[in-house]
Design a protein around this motif. Structure first.
Motif, PDB file in Angstrom:
ATOM      1  N   LYS A 195       1.473 -22.736 -17.905  1.00 27.02           N
ATOM      2  CA  LYS A 195       0.711 -21.508 -18.176  1.00 27.02           C
ATOM      3  C   LYS A 195      -0.715 -21.620 -17.650  1.00 27.02           C
ATOM      4  CE  LYS A 195       3.368 -20.017 -22.227  1.00 27.02           C
ATOM      5  NZ  LYS A 195       3.347 -19.737 -23.693  1.00 27.02           N
ATOM      6  N   ARG A 196      -1.293 -22.803 -17.778  1.00 31.28           N
ATOM      7  CA  ARG A 196      -2.638 -23.005 -17.251  1.00 31.28           C
ATOM      8  C   ARG A 196      -2.644 -22.822 -15.732  1.00 31.28           C
ATOM      9  NH1 ARG A 196      -3.439 -27.396 -19.729  1.00 31.28           N
ATOM     10  NH2 ARG A 196      -2.850 -28.859 -18.075  1.00 31.28           N
ATOM     11  N   ARG A 197      -1.616 -23.362 -15.073  1.00 28.85           N
ATOM     12  CA  ARG A 197      -1.516 -23.228 -13.613  1.00 28.85           C
ATOM     13  C   ARG A 197      -1.238 -21.782 -13.213  1.00 28.85           C
ATOM     14  NH1 ARG A 197      -2.034 -22.444  -9.123  1.00 28.85           N
ATOM     15  NH2 ARG A 197      -1.258 -23.579  -7.297  1.00 28.85           N
ATOM     16  N   MET A 198      -0.396 -21.080 -13.946  1.00 34.80           N
ATOM     17  CA  MET A 198      -0.091 -19.685 -13.630  1.00 34.80           C
ATOM     18  C   MET A 198      -1.321 -18.794 -13.752  1.00 34.80           C
ATOM     19  SD  MET A 198       3.661 -19.258 -15.439  1.00 34.80           S
ATOM     20  CE  MET A 198       3.659 -17.465 -15.289  1.00 34.80           C
ATOM     21  N   SER A 199      -2.231 -19.179 -14.633  1.00 28.75           N
ATOM     22  CA  SER A 199      -3.448 -18.385 -14.826  1.00 28.75           C
ATOM     23  C   SER A 199      -4.372 -18.442 -13.615  1.00 28.75           C
ATOM     24  CB  SER A 199      -4.194 -18.866 -16.073  1.00 28.75           C
ATOM     25  OG  SER A 199      -3.407 -18.673 -17.227  1.00 28.75           O
ATOM     26  N   THR A 200      -4.148 -19.391 -12.731  1.00 30.33           N
ATOM     27  CA  THR A 200      -4.984 -19.503 -11.533  1.00 30.33           C
ATOM     28  C   THR A 200      -4.378 -18.788 -10.328  1.00 30.33           C
ATOM     29  OG1 THR A 200      -3.964 -21.552 -10.690  1.00 30.33           O
ATOM     30  CG2 THR A 200      -5.732 -21.785 -12.338  1.00 30.33           C
ATOM     31  N   LEU A 201      -3.140 -18.307 -10.444  1.00 33.18           N
ATOM     32  CA  LEU A 201      -2.487 -17.646  -9.318  1.00 33.18           C
ATOM     33  C   LEU A 201      -3.154 -16.309  -9.032  1.00 33.18           C
ATOM     34  CD1 LEU A 201       1.269 -18.342 -10.179  1.00 33.18           C
ATOM     35  CD2 LEU A 201      -0.142 -19.523  -8.491  1.00 33.18           C
ATOM     36  N   ARG A 202      -3.364 -16.032  -7.769  1.00 29.48           N
ATOM     37  CA  ARG A 202      -4.032 -14.800  -7.361  1.00 29.48           C
ATOM     38  C   ARG A 202      -2.994 -13.823  -6.814  1.00 29.48           C
ATOM     39  NH1 ARG A 202      -9.449 -15.277  -6.889  1.00 29.48           N
ATOM     40  NH2 ARG A 202      -9.576 -13.649  -5.312  1.00 29.48           N
ATOM     41  N   VAL A 203      -2.917 -12.655  -7.447  1.00 28.81           N
ATOM     42  CA  VAL A 203      -1.979 -11.610  -7.051  1.00 28.81           C
ATOM     43  C   VAL A 203      -2.766 -10.510  -6.344  1.00 28.81           C
ATOM     44  CG1 VAL A 203      -0.239  -9.957  -7.836  1.00 28.81           C
ATOM     45  CG2 VAL A 203      -0.560 -12.119  -9.064  1.00 28.81           C
ATOM     46  N   GLY A 204      -2.309 -10.098  -5.158  1.00 32.22           N
ATOM     47  CA  GLY A 204      -3.041  -9.037  -4.480  1.00 32.22           C
ATOM     48  C   GLY A 204      -2.700  -8.899  -3.012  1.00 32.22           C
ATOM     49  N   ASP A 205      -3.668  -8.445  -2.249  1.00 35.81           N
ATOM     50  CA  ASP A 205      -3.514  -8.109  -0.840  1.00 35.81           C
ATOM     51  C   ASP A 205      -2.819  -9.226  -0.066  1.00 35.81           C
ATOM     52  OD1 ASP A 205      -3.735  -7.245   1.761  1.00 35.81           O
ATOM     53  OD2 ASP A 205      -5.923  -7.422   1.867  1.00 35.81           O
TER      54      ASP A 205
ATOM     55  N   SER B 108       0.803  -1.228   0.000  1.00 36.63           N
ATOM     56  CA  SER B 108       0.000   0.000   0.000  1.00 36.63           C
ATOM     57  C   SER B 108       0.833   1.273   0.000  1.00 36.63           C
ATOM     58  CB  SER B 108      -0.913   0.011   1.231  1.00 36.63           C
ATOM     59  OG  SER B 108      -0.131   0.053   2.420  1.00 36.63           O
ATOM     60  N   GLU B 109       2.148   1.157   0.245  1.00 35.68           N
ATOM     61  CA  GLU B 109       3.066   2.289   0.394  1.00 35.68           C
ATOM     62  C   GLU B 109       2.735   3.134   1.618  1.00 35.68           C
ATOM     63  OE1 GLU B 109       4.291   4.178  -3.435  1.00 35.68           O
ATOM     64  OE2 GLU B 109       2.716   2.897  -4.281  1.00 35.68           O
ATOM     65  N   GLU B 110       1.975   2.560   2.535  1.00 31.39           N
ATOM     66  CA  GLU B 110       1.643   3.236   3.785  1.00 31.39           C
ATOM     67  C   GLU B 110       2.834   3.173   4.736  1.00 31.39           C
ATOM     68  OE1 GLU B 110      -0.898   2.098   7.805  1.00 31.39           O
ATOM     69  OE2 GLU B 110      -1.047   0.870   5.992  1.00 31.39           O
ATOM     70  N   VAL B 111       3.125   4.288   5.398  1.00 32.83           N
ATOM     71  CA  VAL B 111       4.191   4.301   6.398  1.00 32.83           C
ATOM     72  C   VAL B 111       3.702   3.548   7.632  1.00 32.83           C
ATOM     73  CG1 VAL B 111       5.600   5.728   7.930  1.00 32.83           C
ATOM     74  CG2 VAL B 111       5.173   6.463   5.574  1.00 32.83           C
ATOM     75  N   LEU B 112       4.437   2.505   8.016  1.00 31.30           N
ATOM     76  CA  LEU B 112       4.057   1.694   9.173  1.00 31.30           C
ATOM     77  C   LEU B 112       4.625   2.254  10.472  1.00 31.30           C
ATOM     78  CD1 LEU B 112       4.627  -1.866   7.652  1.00 31.30           C
ATOM     79  CD2 LEU B 112       2.437  -0.707   8.003  1.00 31.30           C
ATOM     80  N   SER B 113       5.868   2.744  10.415  1.00 27.17           N
ATOM     81  CA  SER B 113       6.506   3.243  11.627  1.00 27.17           C
ATOM     82  C   SER B 113       7.796   3.975  11.261  1.00 27.17           C
ATOM     83  CB  SER B 113       6.829   2.083  12.578  1.00 27.17           C
ATOM     84  OG  SER B 113       7.340   2.554  13.806  1.00 27.17           O
ATOM     85  N   GLU B 114       8.307   4.746  12.229  1.00 28.40           N
ATOM     86  CA  GLU B 114       9.643   5.332  12.117  1.00 28.40           C
ATOM     87  C   GLU B 114      10.601   4.517  12.973  1.00 28.40           C
ATOM     88  OE1 GLU B 114       9.257  10.082  11.126  1.00 28.40           O
ATOM     89  OE2 GLU B 114       9.665   9.448  13.178  1.00 28.40           O
TER      90      GLU B 114
ATOM     91  N   ASP C 260      -3.943  -0.654  -7.355  1.00 25.15           N
ATOM     92  CA  ASP C 260      -3.540   0.676  -7.823  1.00 25.15           C
ATOM     93  C   ASP C 260      -2.333   1.216  -7.070  1.00 25.15           C
ATOM     94  OD1 ASP C 260      -5.645   0.733  -9.659  1.00 25.15           O
ATOM     95  OD2 ASP C 260      -7.042   1.552  -8.166  1.00 25.15           O
ATOM     96  N   SER C 261      -2.180   0.856  -5.800  1.00 20.36           N
ATOM     97  CA  SER C 261      -1.050   1.343  -5.015  1.00 20.36           C
ATOM     98  C   SER C 261      -0.172   0.167  -4.596  1.00 20.36           C
ATOM     99  CB  SER C 261      -1.543   2.096  -3.773  1.00 20.36           C
ATOM    100  OG  SER C 261      -2.321   1.245  -2.956  1.00 20.36           O
ATOM    101  N   GLY C 262       1.064   0.464  -4.273  1.00 26.09           N
ATOM    102  CA  GLY C 262       1.993  -0.595  -3.888  1.00 26.09           C
ATOM    103  C   GLY C 262       2.889  -1.006  -5.039  1.00 26.09           C
ATOM    104  N   PHE C 263       3.694  -2.047  -4.809  1.00 28.70           N
ATOM    105  CA  PHE C 263       4.696  -2.503  -5.776  1.00 28.70           C
ATOM    106  C   PHE C 263       4.330  -3.910  -6.239  1.00 28.70           C
ATOM    107  CE2 PHE C 263       6.980  -0.154  -2.263  1.00 28.70           C
ATOM    108  CZ  PHE C 263       6.880   1.087  -2.877  1.00 28.70           C
TER     109      PHE C 263
END
Length: 486
Positions: free
Chosen positions: A314-324, A48-54, A367-370
């Motif tokens: 490729k069929r297996r890679m299509s099922t991978l979930r990218v996210g939170d 999220s690019e949120e600052v967690l701490s200093e 939308d945010s993050g890397f």
């Protein structure tokens, strides 16, 4: 009959489980303290690019304070019977288990890895390493390193950002079991779990100064490695930094272990169980977003089954979930930092520019993050940068071979030598290949399997020394020749 696509409902882990303070100091001599010059840096969540701490930025003066604290604690700690040191290690292991859910959420927030990896892989292994070395603490004379092995003194340890808490366990557990004291520097982008571990040390009643945690960037690590009060240096990270450390300690009496980069070959023969091999390929390169030194980043597949393997992959890679990362359904989380994402993009673009064919499944990225989609390159030659350089991301290069001898030649054609995988039903071929491959770890019909009782380490530019198992004690012990002669 119309195909039905089933979507997963979100299954987020609660962030409220972990309480992150607005700021953290350095953990020196059993207490948290600000940096001597007051400098701090921010740690952010990659998703999220949120600052967690200093977090405090340790200066050279702070490094010296930590080393002196460890030196003062060494005399009493090393004099304890092994059975007494074991009690502290057992206590730490149990507290880690009790706080594992909290630590898993923290690790995923600070690192970007999926919660089910930090929860189901990282944390159980962290506790297991402390349990394992607790068992060794009173058995050191029987470890095979002399009849009266002695601790070296103060260990300076520098760990990376890909497995922050696990790398901490790999280094601190054997060091304490052997009677050494520790000054550890976590990676700049993932300092939080090490600072939480400092609190665990206090909760376990560990004597002050036995473990010290100093946070900071590369300059802090360099000051620690170069400090004259350090007797043992343990480093996991890039080959470039490892070479710099080797130059720094050359000509000194410091004992050194280096666990560096890798470019592992995952070798699939024509008699391999394809579905099982594909799962191993996916686990080998996409586990932890490919942020794994022993990742199977080069797929060597026998020509006669190459098309079948690639189609299934490729069929297996299509099922991978990218996210939170905190969603329990997520397979691939966020790239750890903007700098690492830029490195991955640079090498992936170079792969295309040099003529390899790039493919990635269609998936919507936050939308945010890397973020970076799981990617496979075909038409790769051994001259391509993506086949030679460590990407340290979810990028797989595919090469083919015809004979076992050719597979060995291509697998060994790298400056690295950390790991390899072999997929075949023939036990004799597995043994022959394992003997020919210049890799410290060779998996057979599996990949990325770890156990605290098994040593880990590599050849060539993948470093030297071993961590884990009985072998992991050796780097923290000095045999006593005079005692052996009695």
């Amino acid at each position: 009959m119309k195909n039905t696509v089933f979507e997963y409902a979100p299954a987020p882990e609660s962030r409220a489980i972990v309480d992150i303070a607005p700021s953290y100091g350095l953990f020196i001599d059993g207490e948290f303290a600000d940096a001597s010059d007051g400098k701090v840096f921010k740690t952010v969540s990659p998703s999220s690019e949120e600052v967690l701490s200093e977090v405090a930025q340790a200066s050279t003066e702070d490094v010296d304070r930590a080393v002196r604290a460890a030196r003062r604690a060494f005399e009493a700690w090393s004099a304890l019977p092994g059975s007494e040191r074991a009690k502290y290690l057992f206590r730490i292991a149990r507290i880690i288990q009790e706080r594992s859910r909290e630590l898993a959420v923290l690790e995923s927030l600070d690192n970007g890895k999926p919660i089910r990896e930090s929860r189901d892989a990282d944390l159980p292994l962290v506790a297991a390493h402390f349990f394992y070395y607790a068992g060794w603490a009173d058995k050191l004379p029987y470890a095979g390193f002399g009849s009266n092995p002695r601790p070296l003194g103060v260990a300076g340890q520098v760990i990376p950002w890909n497995f922050p808490l696990l790398m901490l366990a790999w280094k601190i557990a054997p060091a304490l079991a052997a009677g050494n004291t520790v000054v550890l520097k976590p990676a700049e982008t993932t300092p939080l779990s090490a600072l939480f571990f400092a609190d665990i040390c206090r909760q376990a009643g560990l004597p002050k100064g036995v473990v010290n945690i100093i946070t900071g960037d590369g300059s802090t690590g360099a000051a620690l490695v170069g400090h004259e009060g350090i007797d043992k240096v343990a480093f996991t990270g890039s080959t470039e930094v490892g070479k710099a450390i080797a130059r720094t300690v050359a000509g000194t009496d410091k004992k050194v272990t280096l666990e560096l980069g890798g470019k592992a070959a995952n070798i699939v023969f024509d008699d391999a169980p394809i579905d099982q091999a594909v799962e191993g390929i996916v686990n080998g390169i996409f586990f932890n977003q490919g942020h794994v030194c022993c990742a199977g980043s080069r797929l060597l597949v026998q020509e006669s089954v190459a098309d079948e393997v690639l189609e299934s992959l490729k069929r297996r890679m299509s099922t991978l979930r990218v996210g939170d990362p905190l969603d329990k359904n997520t397979d691939i989380g966020a790239i750890n930092s903007a700098e690492q994402l830029a490195r991955i993009r640079e090498l992936a673009d170079a792969g295309e520019a040099e003529g390899a064919e790039r493919w990635a499944p269609s998936c919507e990225l936050p939308d945010s993050g890397f973020w970076f989609r799981p990617t496979v390159f075909t038409g790769v030659t051994q001259a391509h940068r993506i086949a030679r350089e460590e990407v340290f991301g979810p990028v797989l290069s595919v090469l083919t071979f015809r004979t076992p001898a050719e597979a060995v030649e291509k697998a060994n054609n790298t400056p690295y030598g950390l790991s390899a995988g072999i997929w075949t039903e023939k036990g004799s071929r597995i043994l022959w290949m394992a003997d020919q491959l210049r890799a410290g770890i060779v998996w057979a019909n599996t990949f990325n399997k770890f156990d605290p009782a098994s040593p880990f380490g590599g050849y060539k530019e993948s470093g030297y020394g071993r961590e884990g198992g009985r072998h992991g004690l050796e780097a923290y012990l000095a045999s006593n020749p005079k005692a052996s002669e009695k």
